[in-house]
Design a protein around this motif. Structure first.
Motif, short mmCIF file in Angstrom:
data_model
loop_
_atom_site.label_atom_id
_atom_site.label_comp_id
_atom_site.label_asym_id
_atom_site.label_seq_id
_atom_site.Cartn_x
_atom_site.Cartn_y
_atom_site.Cartn_z
N UNK B 338 0.88 -1.14 0.09
CA UNK B 338 -0.14 0.04 0.03
C UNK B 338 0.93 1.28 -0.06
N UNK B 339 0.61 2.21 -0.91
CA UNK B 339 1.22 3.35 -1.01
C UNK B 339 0.31 4.50 -0.76
N UNK B 342 3.68 9.25 0.78
CA UNK B 342 4.90 8.77 0.71
C UNK B 342 5.30 7.24 1.58
N UNK B 343 4.01 6.90 2.40
CA UNK B 343 4.05 5.68 3.15
C UNK B 343 4.11 4.55 2.09
N UNK B 344 4.88 3.62 2.67
CA UNK B 344 5.04 2.35 1.63
C UNK B 344 4.89 1.04 2.73
N UNK B 345 3.88 0.21 2.68
CA UNK B 345 3.56 -0.70 3.61
C UNK B 345 2.89 -1.93 3.21
N UNK B 346 3.24 -2.87 3.92
CA UNK B 346 2.41 -4.21 3.33
C UNK B 346 1.08 -4.00 3.77
N UNK B 347 0.02 -4.65 3.15
CA UNK B 347 -1.46 -4.54 3.43
C UNK B 347 -2.14 -5.82 2.88
N UNK B 381 -6.27 -3.33 5.03
CA UNK B 381 -5.78 -3.36 6.37
C UNK B 381 -4.31 -3.47 6.22
N UNK B 382 -3.86 -2.47 6.74
CA UNK B 382 -2.34 -2.30 6.63
C UNK B 382 -1.53 -2.77 8.06
N UNK B 383 -0.20 -3.49 7.62
CA UNK B 383 0.50 -4.18 8.80
C UNK B 383 0.82 -3.17 9.95
N UNK B 384 1.18 -1.77 9.76
CA UNK B 384 1.14 -0.95 10.72
C UNK B 384 0.44 0.37 10.52
N UNK B 385 0.11 1.10 11.38
CA UNK B 385 -0.58 2.20 11.46
C UNK B 385 -0.24 3.30 10.36
N UNK B 386 -1.19 3.89 9.81
CA UNK B 386 -0.92 4.69 8.46
C UNK B 386 -1.65 6.21 8.79
N UNK B 387 -0.91 7.20 8.33
CA UNK B 387 -1.64 8.72 8.61
C UNK B 387 -2.15 8.80 7.16
N UNK B 388 -3.41 9.09 6.91
CA UNK B 388 -4.16 9.60 5.65
C UNK B 388 -5.36 10.44 6.13
N UNK B 389 -6.11 10.70 5.16
CA UNK B 389 -7.26 11.44 5.15
C UNK B 389 -8.46 10.74 4.50
N UNK B 390 -9.54 11.23 4.64
CA UNK B 390 -10.71 11.16 3.75
C UNK B 390 -10.43 11.87 2.51
N UNK B 396 -4.62 14.65 -1.80
CA UNK B 396 -3.38 13.67 -2.06
C UNK B 396 -2.97 12.73 -0.79
N UNK B 397 -3.39 13.05 0.31
CA UNK B 397 -3.40 12.09 1.56
C UNK B 397 -4.69 11.11 1.51
N UNK B 398 -5.61 11.50 0.66
CA UNK B 398 -6.82 10.57 0.69
C UNK B 398 -6.80 9.61 -0.47
N UNK B 399 -5.86 9.45 -0.97
CA UNK B 399 -5.83 8.30 -2.09
C UNK B 399 -4.58 7.65 -1.88
N UNK B 400 -4.26 6.41 -2.82
CA UNK B 400 -3.48 5.60 -2.58
C UNK B 400 -3.30 4.58 -3.93
N UNK B 401 -2.20 4.02 -4.00
CA UNK B 401 -2.19 2.70 -4.75
C UNK B 401 -1.66 1.56 -4.36
N UNK B 402 -2.16 0.62 -4.90
CA UNK B 402 -1.76 -0.79 -4.47
C UNK B 402 -0.90 -1.30 -5.31
N UNK B 403 0.54 -1.87 -4.97
CA UNK B 403 1.55 -2.47 -5.62
C UNK B 403 1.37 -4.17 -5.70
N UNK B 404 1.48 -4.65 -6.75
CA UNK B 404 1.36 -6.15 -6.92
C UNK B 404 2.65 -6.58 -7.38
#
Lengths: 265, 614
Positions: B338-339, B342-347, B381-390, B396-404
């Motif tokens: 999950x990105x 700038x946060x990159x984390x497993x989800x 669901x992310x592996x660790x807590x993430x800061x984001x917005x609706x 910018x902080x309310x959207x994300x991408x998923x990397x496979x």
């Protein structure tokens, strides 16, 4: 001015993403106006530092003034310069009379590929712009290249918002294009705004000609122009409808498409 | 001279979308030709290729840079081109409409500030007309005009146009999208592109170019509360610079910042820049900046700086609308990266609530996969807590991408925060950290003095697995090495701090874990490496470990799980020891992990030089 700053911000963001994600990163510097602006943007992004080497693929046919300029700027700005050359091809007598695409492939594409392989670079930053010619308009900011350096332009990964392709299988590498959204005029406006030192081959020195795009001496011809300053160039560009690379022989016919699919810059 | 020679004082990114063959490239070619933006000889060159290939010239061919395209007659990828008109430079992204190329359309639209959506008057509203309309809305492109093309093929009839307008407005209305304009045109013949059509006097609205001219630059994100996701931390010289893009609001010298989710706080000392005299005192939305802080706090990429009054949300889970572009279908329970900013984390995808059919917006439930080109409502669901917005509040902080694997395979917008079981403890930690009274000595001062950072080594597992023995061994080894380490045995809290707990509370472990976590938090604030076991919590060790993690966040937790037989370790466990344990080997592994995590940064006796920008 606001537009230039937006372009600058986006390029700086891309450079910082590249630096964060690629352990073995390098920037291509041809000493032309675009890659010199790119170099300047790297200094912007990293607060006066350039934390990766600059690569120059020397075909041996460059205009001599370009080499002098390269060495001087590298010294003054404390750059780490890596020069590559396809010595084998040169020893075998490669030159543009053997066919322009053949010569570009051997000395530039293959010269670059050799350098990437030798040094194991996983990310290469280049100053290509979307408005230069058609195939470059199709590029992504982060554009994957396979094990042979080839570009599969028909199946490119999506690029969303400020999220780029920064993960890749072993043996492949990523080309990074921070200047994609800049136009030729933007480049000169920025050179002016930031007072960036550039090579004077771009200016008319009283003979009524200047270079608009720089490449190898045999395949690059100057244009008719009396532009003697950056202001003159900007003014000239605002009134021209001639393509920037019209003096670059490699663009003729399908040249650039064929070259770029195989890993040309 | 024409408009092209005027200085462009403004610029706008535009995307052209719509069903395949509805005329996007033709419209683009016409826009170029009618604004005088083509290089000399370009039309002649393309005409020559057409003659050679025995084809009739079309404006669309102007942008077909690849030979393949001329053969297929469709544009393949997002092409970036430019033209200028009335003081504005338009960066046009010619997004293709072929179904296979949806990812290119999305790549184009994700960068757009405005859009033109084409519908063929003869064919009417088609699948891609709807899908693209829906995706524009999902991608946040609120400014768009609908262009009804090929009006010449329907005899310029108003009733045909009115029918399409009615049908399409009804469709858009279902997700509350409203076009700026709906314009009848013939791109091929130039009707209502730059010039008003002589054939459609019944149409009183603006031409395509006038409509583009009325598009506004994006609204002032600078007036929103501050969001600055940390991109990187640099230490090239004496300055320790935190770099990032301000995605909303403004950051000023002297501002007190909070970094989420670590809750670290510091004040902006300077805004750094190269070749700028004097240095700026403010950065606003859109700018990439570098700031220095008054205090050496440890922050890293992925955290979001804001002001304390308007913090981003923090959780391990959220609900979202996602479009999927991956080669493999998106699967429930599968791992992705999950990105968010700038946060990159497993989800993982915890739930697929429904698939949304963009053709009729019908909702299909009970699916375990989302196929390529589908849109779905998910819980992530992310592996660790993430800061984001609706996404309704912050773009910018309310959207994300998923990397496979290696590729970005999907993107989405956050629609709802999902509460997780750590919410109350996380809020407690946040409030406690904000109110924390600090002395003159900072965390980094202690680290310099001690030659290591504070950390928690947490040993989990069932009874009689050797946890206490290992914990004692690690403590002894660290102290022997000259580190400042302390074994915090939960049993020691029982008859003291926990003496007031009832039998029932002792049985549930929750309150005990909270108290244990707070004590551990105090000890790590002193700069110690705290070694602890989950002994007092019995079989509730997994929940207790999670609570301790939340309360000591963002201090590194090195988690070791011990068991006699192989079993599932709690989430985020670093080292798993099952079966008979070689305690010397286990100790070595743990020390290695402490080094890898930057806790033990250098050899004993060496002058402490910390690289903060880990």
């Amino acid at each position: 001015m606001q537009h230039l700053r937006q372009l600058e911000d986006q390029s700086v963001y891309i450079l910082r993403e590249a630096y964060k994600h690629f352990d073995n990163l390098a920037m291509l510097w041809s000493m032309g106006k675009d890659s010199t602006v790119l170099l300047w943007l790297a200094r912007k992004a990293f607060f006066g530092h350039v934390p990766f080497p600059l690569l120059h693929v020397d075909t041996s046919f460059k205009i001599p003034a370009m080499i002098e300029y390269r060495d001087r700027v590298a010294r003054e700005w404390g750059l780490q310069l890596v020069v590559g050359q396809n010595k084998e091809a040169l020893a075998a007598g490669m030159n543009s009379s053997m066919g322009r695409v053949t010569c570009c492939t051997a000395l530039k594409t293959n010269g670059l590929k050799q350098l990437i392989e030798q040094k194991g670079y996983t990310g290469i930053i280049l100053g290509v712009r979307a408005d230069e010619e058609g195939t470059r308009a199709k590029e992504r900011y982060f554009s994957p290249r396979d094990k042979h350096g080839d570009w599969d332009f028909r199946d490119q990964p999506p690029e969303l918002w400020d999220q780029f392709k920064t993960t890749f299988p072993p043996g492949t590498h990523i080309r990074i294009h921070p200047l994609l959204d800049w136009t030729e005029i933007n480049i000169w406006e920025y050179i002016k705004a930031e007072n960036i030192p550039f090579i004077d081959l771009y200016l008319d020195k009283g003979e009524g000609t200047r270079y608009r795009s720089l490449g190898c001496a045999p395949c690059t011809t100057p244009i008719q122009s009396t532009a003697k300053s950056v202001d003159d160039i900007i003014n000239e560009l605002r009134h021209t409808t001639t393509a920037e690379r019209s003096g670059r022989a490699q663009d003729e016919g399908r040249g650039m498409e064929l070259l770029r699919k195989d890993g040309y810059m | 001279m024409t408009e092209i020679t005027m200085k462009a004082s403004d610029n706008l990114n535009i995307v052209i979308v719509g069903h395949v063959d509805h005329g996007k490239s033709t419209l683009l070619g016409r826009l170029y030709a009618d604004t005088g933006s083509l290089p000399d000889g370009k039309i002649e060159k393309v005409q020559a290729i057409c003659r050679q290939q025995g084809k009739e010239f079309e404006y669309a061919f102007l942008f077909d840079a690849f030979l393949e395209e001329q053969e297929q007659g469709i544009t393949i990828d997002t092409a970036r081109t430019f033209f200028a008109w009335k003081g504005r430079q338009y960066i046009i992204i010619d997004a293709p409409g072929h179904k296979e190329f949806l990812k290119n359309m999305i790549s184009g639209a994700a960068r757009a500030e405005g859009a033109l959506l084409l519908i063929d008057a003869l064919e009417g509203v088609k699948e891609q007309s709807k899908k693209h309309g829906y995706l524009l809305s999902l991608l946040g492109v609120r400014q768009f005009a609908v262009v009804v093309n090929k009006m010449d093929l329907v005899g310029y009839r108003q009733d045909v146009f009115d029918g399409i307008e009615k049908e399409y407005r009804e469709f858009l209305g279902q997700f509350k999208a409203v076009p700026q304009q709906i314009i009848p045109v013939s791109a091929k013949l130039g009707d209502n592109i730059a010039n008003r059509s002589e054939q459609m006097l019944w149409y009183k609205g603006p031409t395509v170019l006038d409509s583009l001219g009325a598009f506004k630059k994006e609204p002032g994100r600078s007036e929103q509360p501050l969001r600055m996701p940390v991109q990187d931390v640099y230490k090239f010289d004496a300055r320790r610079i935190i770099a990032g893009r301000v995605t909303a609001g403004r950051v000023k010298v002297g501002d007190s910042l909070v970094f989420s989710p670590s809750n670290k706080r510091a004040t902006v000392k300077s805004i750094e820049a190269f070749n700028v005299e004097p240095l700026p005192v403010e950065g606003h939305a859109g700018q990439t900046v570098g700031i220095t802080l008054d205090e050496q706090i440890f922050v890293e990429r992925g955290e979001v700086a804001s002001h304390q009054e308007q913090l981003p949300l923090v959780s391990t889970a959220f609900r979202a609308n996602v479009f999927w572009l991956g080669r493999k279908p998106l699967e429930r329970g599968r791992r992705y990266q999950l990105r968010v900013a700038t946060k990159e984390v497993d989800c993982e995808v915890a739930a697929i609530h429904r698939i949304i059919d963009t053709m009729d917006l019908a909702q299909q439930q009970g699916s375990n996969v989302v196929n390529r080109n589908q849109v779905a409502e998910l819980t992530i669901r992310a592996k660790v807590p993430v800061a984001f917005d609706l996404s309704v509040s912050f773009e910018a902080t309310g959207r994300f991408v998923l990397v496979d694997e290696y590729d970005i395979a999907g993107g989405g917008i956050v629609t709802e925060l999902v509460h997780d079981d750590q919410e109350f403890l996380r809020e407690e930690a946040r409030q406690r950290d904000f109110a924390w009274v600090k002395g003159e000595v900072g965390v980094e001062d202690r680290a310099q003095q001690y030659g290591h950072r504070a950390a928690i080594v947490l040993v989990t597992g069932g009874r009689h697995a050797g946890k206490s023995f290992l914990a004692k061994k690690i403590e002894a080894r660290l102290v022997a090495d000259g580190r400042h380490a302390y074994l915090l045995d939960g049993g020691n809290l029982r008859r003291g701090l926990d003496a007031d707990l009832s039998e029932g509370e002792r049985g549930q472990a929750a309150e005990m874990a909270r108290r244990y976590g707070e004590v551990a938090r105090l000890l790590v604030d002193t700069g110690l490496i705290v070694i602890s076991t989950t002994n007092p919590f019995g079989l509730a060790y997994s929940e207790a470990a999670q609570a301790i993690r939340t309360l000591v966040h963002p201090v590194p937790v090195i988690a070791i799980h011990m068991s006699k037989a192989p079993e599932e370790a709690p989430p985020n466990t670093d080292i798993v020891l099952s079966g008979p344990t070689d305690f010397d080997e286990a100790t070595r592994q743990i020390l290695e992990e402490l080094k890898r995590r930057g806790v033990l940064a250098q050899a004993i006796g060496a002058k402490p030089t910390f690289q903060y920008s880990i």
